[in-house]
Scaffold this motif. Structure first.
Motif, PDB file in Angstrom:
ATOM      1  N   ILE A  50       1.125  -0.931   0.209  1.00  0.00           N
ATOM      2  CA  ILE A  50      -0.238  -0.044   0.471  1.00  0.00           C
ATOM      3  C   ILE A  50       0.956   1.392   0.502  1.00  0.00           C
ATOM      4  O   ILE A  50       0.974   2.393  -0.781  1.00  0.00           O
ATOM      5  CB  ILE A  50      -1.647   0.399   0.998  1.00  0.00           C
ATOM      6  N   LEU A  51       2.169   0.804   0.224  1.00  0.00           N
ATOM      7  CA  LEU A  51       2.716   2.112   0.740  1.00  0.00           C
ATOM      8  C   LEU A  51       3.474   2.548  -0.810  1.00  0.00           C
ATOM      9  O   LEU A  51       4.009   3.942  -1.154  1.00  0.00           O
ATOM     10  CB  LEU A  51       3.919   2.195   2.258  1.00  0.00           C
ATOM     11  N   ALA A  52       3.597   1.332  -1.207  1.00  0.00           N
ATOM     12  CA  ALA A  52       4.859   1.585  -2.148  1.00  0.00           C
ATOM     13  C   ALA A  52       3.777   2.281  -3.455  1.00  0.00           C
ATOM     14  O   ALA A  52       4.264   3.254  -4.314  1.00  0.00           O
ATOM     15  CB  ALA A  52       5.750   0.636  -3.034  1.00  0.00           C
ATOM     16  N   ALA A  53       2.533   1.528  -3.754  1.00  0.00           N
ATOM     17  CA  ALA A  53       1.632   1.936  -4.543  1.00  0.00           C
ATOM     18  C   ALA A  53       1.457   3.903  -4.372  1.00  0.00           C
ATOM     19  O   ALA A  53       1.560   3.772  -5.125  1.00  0.00           O
ATOM     20  CB  ALA A  53       0.022   0.880  -4.452  1.00  0.00           C
ATOM     21  N   THR A  54       0.879   3.657  -3.162  1.00  0.00           N
ATOM     22  CA  THR A  54       0.426   4.982  -2.613  1.00  0.00           C
ATOM     23  C   THR A  54       2.375   6.725  -3.376  1.00  0.00           C
ATOM     24  O   THR A  54       1.281   7.511  -4.360  1.00  0.00           O
ATOM     25  CB  THR A  54       0.204   5.766  -1.163  1.00  0.00           C
ATOM     26  N   GLY A  55       2.848   5.406  -2.792  1.00  0.00           N
ATOM     27  CA  GLY A  55       4.225   7.184  -3.238  1.00  0.00           C
ATOM     28  C   GLY A  55       4.460   6.728  -5.150  1.00  0.00           C
ATOM     29  O   GLY A  55       4.135   7.303  -4.924  1.00  0.00           O
ATOM     30  N   LEU A  56       4.678   5.518  -5.230  1.00  0.00           N
ATOM     31  CA  LEU A  56       4.097   5.302  -7.493  1.00  0.00           C
ATOM     32  C   LEU A  56       3.167   6.550  -7.782  1.00  0.00           C
ATOM     33  O   LEU A  56       3.310   7.497  -9.004  1.00  0.00           O
ATOM     34  CB  LEU A  56       3.900   4.171  -7.546  1.00  0.00           C
ATOM     35  N   TYR A  57       1.919   6.234  -6.877  1.00  0.00           N
ATOM     36  CA  TYR A  57       1.122   7.373  -7.660  1.00  0.00           C
ATOM     37  C   TYR A  57       0.958   8.593  -7.615  1.00  0.00           C
ATOM     38  O   TYR A  57       1.203   9.406  -8.500  1.00  0.00           O
ATOM     39  CB  TYR A  57      -0.269   6.739  -6.354  1.00  0.00           C
ATOM     40  N   LEU A  58       1.483   9.369  -5.994  1.00  0.00           N
ATOM     41  CA  LEU A  58       1.523  10.751  -5.984  1.00  0.00           C
ATOM     42  C   LEU A  58       2.690  11.282  -6.934  1.00  0.00           C
ATOM     43  O   LEU A  58       3.011  12.000  -7.447  1.00  0.00           O
ATOM     44  CB  LEU A  58       1.835  10.772  -4.886  1.00  0.00           C
ATOM     45  N   LEU A  59       3.381  10.015  -7.094  1.00  0.00           N
ATOM     46  CA  LEU A  59       4.912  10.514  -7.546  1.00  0.00           C
ATOM     47  C   LEU A  59       4.716  10.776  -9.684  1.00  0.00           C
ATOM     48  O   LEU A  59       5.027  11.806 -10.099  1.00  0.00           O
ATOM     49  CB  LEU A  59       6.362   9.911  -7.496  1.00  0.00           C
ATOM     50  N   VAL A  60       3.754   9.583 -10.227  1.00  0.00           N
ATOM     51  CA  VAL A  60       3.408   9.781 -10.917  1.00  0.00           C
ATOM     52  C   VAL A  60       2.505  10.915 -11.373  1.00  0.00           C
ATOM     53  O   VAL A  60       2.401  11.725 -12.525  1.00  0.00           O
ATOM     54  CB  VAL A  60       3.202   8.533 -11.512  1.00  0.00           C
ATOM     55  N   LYS A  61       1.205  11.094 -10.608  1.00  0.00           N
ATOM     56  CA  LYS A  61       0.032  11.961 -10.598  1.00  0.00           C
ATOM     57  C   LYS A  61       0.786  13.440 -10.592  1.00  0.00           C
ATOM     58  O   LYS A  61       0.336  14.573 -11.218  1.00  0.00           O
ATOM     59  CB  LYS A  61      -1.092  11.823  -9.771  1.00  0.00           C
ATOM     60  N   TYR A  62       1.563  13.913  -9.244  1.00  0.00           N
ATOM     61  CA  TYR A  62       1.810  15.033  -9.135  1.00  0.00           C
ATOM     62  C   TYR A  62       3.353  15.539  -9.094  1.00  0.00           C
ATOM     63  O   TYR A  62       3.632  16.672  -9.593  1.00  0.00           O
ATOM     64  CB  TYR A  62       1.734  15.751  -8.003  1.00  0.00           C
ATOM     65  N   GLY A  63       4.002  14.593  -9.821  1.00  0.00           N
ATOM     66  CA  GLY A  63       5.164  14.417  -9.581  1.00  0.00           C
ATOM     67  C   GLY A  63       5.774  15.390 -11.426  1.00  0.00           C
ATOM     68  O   GLY A  63       4.836  15.456 -12.376  1.00  0.00           O
ATOM     69  N   THR A  64       6.686  15.914 -11.669  1.00  0.00           N
ATOM     70  CA  THR A  64       7.602  16.061 -12.968  1.00  0.00           C
ATOM     71  C   THR A  64       7.712  14.890 -13.696  1.00  0.00           C
ATOM     72  O   THR A  64       9.530  14.820 -13.805  1.00  0.00           O
ATOM     73  CB  THR A  64       8.426  17.931 -12.492  1.00  0.00           C
ATOM     74  N   VAL A  65       7.260  14.582 -14.143  1.00  0.00           N
ATOM     75  CA  VAL A  65       8.176  12.910 -14.741  1.00  0.00           C
ATOM     76  C   VAL A  65       8.247  13.475 -16.338  1.00  0.00           C
ATOM     77  O   VAL A  65       7.402  12.632 -17.163  1.00  0.00           O
ATOM     78  CB  VAL A  65       7.275  11.476 -14.719  1.00  0.00           C
TER      79      VAL A  65
END
Length: 200
Positions: free
Chosen positions: A179-194
């Protein structure tokens, strides 16, 4: 790290990887949830673009999660084997599984044996026995009853330990980190500058 009968539930390497995974996932979640201005961070006096932070965190988090799952699956196999394949060698050279069925049947057999002995010895025959034989007989029956009770108690404790072990392996060892890893990846992809590298 928790142990059952002296054996680690999750190995030390899995625990270390889990700790790294939780730290990286926690940093990613906090950085994105609280909108930390990562572009203002400086590493060795140089500016650190947000895109590099986000891509680095995604790559690190993905690798740690992959590495953790591989180690966790190996530990899960060991955990299941430990609970299902506990065996002993008999005096005849055969292997016997020590499981809930074995313990339950042992309790039934001991109780049946004690009842059979009681039924075959009438009160008249019992009164004719010497005192030392009477004491031995009573002691035997008491020991059979105590042993049966202890086996039943051991079976109950085994269920409790098994439940705690399963909780640790599945909830704390797998669901929570996932859950923590999925939440971290989700926030990085959605709100990050990728963005992809400029030179590839």
């Amino acid at each position: 790290m928790p142990k059952i009968s002296g054996r680690e539930v999750l190995s030390e390497t899995t625990e270390k990887t889990q700790t790294k995974l939780l730290v990286v996932a926690g940093v990613a979640i906090l950085a994105k949830a609280y909108q930390v201005p990562v572009q203002e961070l400086k590493v060795a006096g140089m500016e650190f673009p947000a895109a590099i932070f986000d891509v680095s965190m995604i790559a690190t988090l993905s690798w740690l999660y992959y590495s953790y799952v591989i180690k966790w699956v190996a530990d899960l196999i060991g955990f299941r084997t430990w609970y299902s394949e506990t065996t002993i060698w008999t005096t005849f050279g055969t292997r016997t599984k020590l499981d809930k069925h074995f313990i339950g049947e042992g309790v039934k057999a001991l109780k049946a044996f004690a009842e059979l002995e009681r039924a075959s010895l009438t009160a008249e025959k019992f009164n004719q026995l010497p005192q030392d034989k009477k004491d031995l007989y009573e002691s035997f029956h008491l020991n059979v009853e105590l042993y049966g009770t202890r086996l039943q108690h051991a079976g109950t404790k085994f269920k409790l330990i098994s439940s705690c072990g399963h909780f640790y392996v599945w909830v704390q060892g797998f669901i929570f980190p996932t859950i923590l890893a999925a939440t971290g990846l989700y926030l990085l992809v959605k709100y990050g500058t990728v963005t992809g590298p400029a030179r590839i």
